[in-house]
Design a protein around this motif. Sequence first.
Motif, short mmCIF file in Angstrom:
data_model
loop_
_atom_site.label_atom_id
_atom_site.label_comp_id
_atom_site.label_asym_id
_atom_site.label_seq_id
_atom_site.Cartn_x
_atom_site.Cartn_y
_atom_site.Cartn_z
N GLU A 133 57.14 38.22 28.06
CA GLU A 133 58.01 38.99 28.94
C GLU A 133 57.34 40.22 29.54
O GLU A 133 57.94 40.90 30.37
N ASP A 134 56.09 40.53 29.15
CA ASP A 134 55.37 41.61 29.81
C ASP A 134 54.95 41.17 31.20
O ASP A 134 54.77 39.98 31.46
N ARG A 135 54.78 42.13 32.08
CA ARG A 135 54.36 41.83 33.44
C ARG A 135 52.85 42.04 33.58
O ARG A 135 52.28 42.97 33.03
N VAL A 136 52.22 41.16 34.37
CA VAL A 136 50.82 41.29 34.75
C VAL A 136 50.78 41.33 36.27
O VAL A 136 51.06 40.33 36.94
N ALA A 137 50.48 42.51 36.82
CA ALA A 137 50.38 42.66 38.27
C ALA A 137 48.96 42.35 38.71
O ALA A 137 48.00 42.83 38.10
N ALA A 138 48.81 41.53 39.73
CA ALA A 138 47.48 41.11 40.18
C ALA A 138 47.35 41.29 41.68
O ALA A 138 48.06 40.64 42.45
N GLN A 139 46.45 42.17 42.07
CA GLN A 139 46.10 42.34 43.49
C GLN A 139 44.66 41.87 43.65
O GLN A 139 43.72 42.67 43.62
N VAL A 140 44.50 40.57 43.77
CA VAL A 140 43.17 39.97 43.80
C VAL A 140 43.09 38.93 44.91
O VAL A 140 44.11 38.39 45.34
N GLU A 141 41.86 38.67 45.34
CA GLU A 141 41.65 37.64 46.36
C GLU A 141 41.84 36.26 45.75
O GLU A 141 41.77 36.07 44.53
N LYS A 142 42.07 35.28 46.60
CA LYS A 142 42.24 33.90 46.14
C LYS A 142 40.92 33.39 45.54
O LYS A 142 39.86 33.57 46.12
N SER A 143 41.02 32.76 44.40
CA SER A 143 39.86 32.18 43.73
C SER A 143 40.37 31.26 42.64
O SER A 143 41.53 31.36 42.21
N PRO A 144 39.53 30.34 42.15
CA PRO A 144 39.97 29.52 41.02
C PRO A 144 40.37 30.38 39.82
O PRO A 144 41.34 30.07 39.12
N GLU A 145 39.64 31.47 39.59
CA GLU A 145 39.95 32.33 38.44
C GLU A 145 41.29 33.04 38.62
O GLU A 145 41.99 33.29 37.63
N LEU A 184 38.92 41.66 38.72
CA LEU A 184 38.60 40.25 39.00
C LEU A 184 38.25 40.14 40.47
O LEU A 184 39.05 40.53 41.33
N ASP A 185 37.06 39.64 40.78
CA ASP A 185 36.67 39.51 42.18
C ASP A 185 36.80 38.07 42.66
O ASP A 185 37.14 37.17 41.89
N ASP A 186 36.52 37.85 43.96
CA ASP A 186 36.75 36.53 44.54
C ASP A 186 35.71 35.51 44.11
O ASP A 186 35.85 34.31 44.38
N ALA A 187 34.65 35.95 43.42
CA ALA A 187 33.65 35.04 42.90
C ALA A 187 33.87 34.74 41.42
O ALA A 187 33.06 34.07 40.78
#
Length: 212
Positions: free
Chosen positions: A120-132, A195-198
């Motif tokens: 129930e914790d939130r994980v906010a992610a502002q990252v580019e699209k990538s498999p990771e 986390l980067d796009d690579a």
Amino acid sequence: VILCYSSRPHHPPACNHQEPGAVGEFVRAHGGVRHAPTTFALVCPTCFPQPRDRVRQGRESVGRRESMSNHMFDAIRAAVPSRDATLLTAPAGRQWTYGDMLDFTARLAARLAALGVGPEDRVAAQVEKSPEALMLYLACLRAGAVFLPLNTAYTVAEVEYFVRDAEPRLVVTSPAAADAVRTVAERHGARIETLDDAGGGSLVAGLAGDAG
């Protein structure tokens, strides 16, 4: 876990409880807030005062759990044709099998837990699209956490609005934005990883440390 919540002053007058169909009926039937072990549905605070206080009370009544069955991830796992089948091919040519996905998301879910992310914790992610980035979403499902994707075009001020509003346990951002976003995250009691796009960054680099 699904979290849908908006408290922007300019939130449109046609809120969820006015929508036709199943969503509107669901929200009206439960007075704007519905709490179940894997579901949250919240609507405009102008229409339903103090929803966040009510959902906190709901969380307290359920209590924190050591583990949470996630029906969506269970369905994904059940549909895996084989561990060796190809799930996706990255732009650089790397192929991810279903087995890669299952193994990587298990490790990443454990990494989230080590960072203090629980059900129930939130994980906010502002990252580019990538498999990771996709694996991060799936790892959140496995951990029972709420994945909150943020548009990479958001300014720091806009990111702070969502961080203040959603109260994430963890904020994941690009290495380039880390310094600016770290100030926002720490101001609101959240940890930050990159986390980067690579597929690089501290979040994934920490997997090697956890394994050791």
